[in-house]
Design an enzyme around this catalytic site. Structure first.
Site, short mmCIF file in Angstrom:
data_model
loop_
_atom_site.label_atom_id
_atom_site.label_comp_id
_atom_site.label_asym_id
_atom_site.label_seq_id
_atom_site.Cartn_x
_atom_site.Cartn_y
_atom_site.Cartn_z
N ASP A 1 32.35 46.89 31.53
CA ASP A 1 33.30 45.81 31.69
C ASP A 1 33.56 45.85 33.20
OD1 ASP A 1 35.67 43.97 31.31
OD2 ASP A 1 36.63 45.34 32.82
N TYR B 1 35.91 43.19 41.93
CA TYR B 1 36.12 44.40 42.13
C TYR B 1 35.02 44.78 43.37
CZ TYR B 1 37.86 45.05 37.45
OH TYR B 1 38.64 44.94 36.30
N LYS C 1 34.70 38.86 34.28
CA LYS C 1 35.74 38.12 34.44
C LYS C 1 35.53 36.67 35.32
CE LYS C 1 38.45 42.42 33.73
NZ LYS C 1 37.13 43.37 34.17
#
Length: 336
Positions: A46, A51, A77
């Protein structure tokens, strides 16, 4: 589609630390950590553009792009578009200020519209060096980043990202979608909608040994009723349950440190590692499909794998309940 039918195992790898969360990680250390996850049989990864402003996706892709695409499950995401230009002012990250100050300096646009969602996916595919995603989460439409404005962000996602991801699922481009958040309320609101319908959700930090009461009140009963699965993110509560000092991405307050000390004392009494207690607790709920601890050192992967498989005596869970360290409503392993 049920996440439990998609995910290849109960232990995945969360890549937020690879975005230089809290510290600058050398590229070779990041690569070795991903390789260690692969070598230990982990096949669910994931990540997110957020990030490290694309850094985690790039680092993950450098390793996974060499493997056969059908051999692993990948989720990322939407909600942040990473631009080529650099930030010139401090980022406004709500309660998470400074979280990725050591990541890439690129400017981040927070947007959940249909157009931004499609662009985010295209950019992620390039950074990851792959041609497809399995699961896409709608990222951080919650109070911790947006305060009182979170409902406006939710509505933007409902009419934008939710519809795009529903269409991509129907077309077979992705297998599943849901929300990836640090709060329960956006997921509860989504589950109350007539449409679109998510397949699952990634709940970070809200179903751990230290924080699970709220999720048990409404969210998890709703999820079970609708057959919606949960991926548990942040099972170590930002590190405090794995020997670190952070809780909720900040230095842990005294009351949390005291509670962790009580948990560790009980674990030591039964010869149980605190990591095993944390992972196995999070996975004991029927809605839990997988848990995705993060890591930045190869040795941590071995610890996580061992913790998942560690034999924890039923007496530990019984004593945990008796000591009031878990909610009376929380399901425990071994039906303790």
């Amino acid at each position: 589609m049920s996440l439990k039918k998609i995910l290849p195992g109960r232990l995945g790898f969360g890549t937020a630390p690879l975005g230089n969360m809290f510290r600058a990680i050398p590229d070779e250390e990041a690569r070795a950590t991903v390789e260690a996850a692969w070598d230990h049989g982990i096949r669910f990864y994931d990540t997110a553009p957020f990030y490290g402003a694309g850094l985690a996706e790039t680092r993950l892709g450098e390793v996974l792009s060499a493997e056969h695409r059908d051999s692993y499950v990948l989720s990322t995401k939407v909600g942040r578009v990473i631009l080529d230009e650099h930030e010139t002012t401090a980022r406004d990250l709500g309660e998470k200020g400074g979280l990725f100050e050591h990541g890439n300096p690129n400017r981040i646009v927070h947007e959940w519209t249909a157009e931004a969602t499609e662009r985010s996916i295209e950019d992620s595919l390039k950074r990851l060096g792959t041609d497809r995603l399995d699961i896409v989460w709608v990222h951080d439409i919650a109070q911790d980043f947006h305060g009182d404005l979170w409902l406006q962000k939710f509505e933007e996602a409902r009419t934008g990202a939710f519809r795009v991801l529903s269409r991509l699922r129907e077309e077979g481009v992705i297998k599943a979608w849901g929300l990836g958040v640090n709060r329960t309320e956006p997921i509860e609101l989504t589950l109350a909608l007539d449409e679109p319908r998510p397949d699952g959700f990634l709940l970070a930090g809200r179903y751990t040994l230290l924080d699970h009461d709220h999720a048990l009140q409404r969210l998890l009963p709703m999820a079970q009723e609708q057959g919606v699965d949960m991926v548990v993110g942040g099972p170590y509560s930002s590190g405090i349950l794995a020997g670190g000092t952070h809780f909720e991405y900040q230095q842990a307050p005294a009351e949390i440190v005291e509670r962790v000390d009580r948990l560790k004392a009980l674990a030591e009494k039964h010869g149980v590692s605190i990591k095993a207690a944390a992972l196995q607790f999070s996975l004991a709920h029927p809605a839990a499909a997988a848990v995705i601890p993060g890591a930045t050192r190869p040795s941590r992967i071995a610890e996580d794998t061992a913790a998942l498989n560690e034999a924890v005596p039923a007496a530990f869970w019984t004593d945990l309940r008796a000591a009031g360290l878990v909610s009376p409503a929380a399901p425990l392993p071994n039906n303790a």
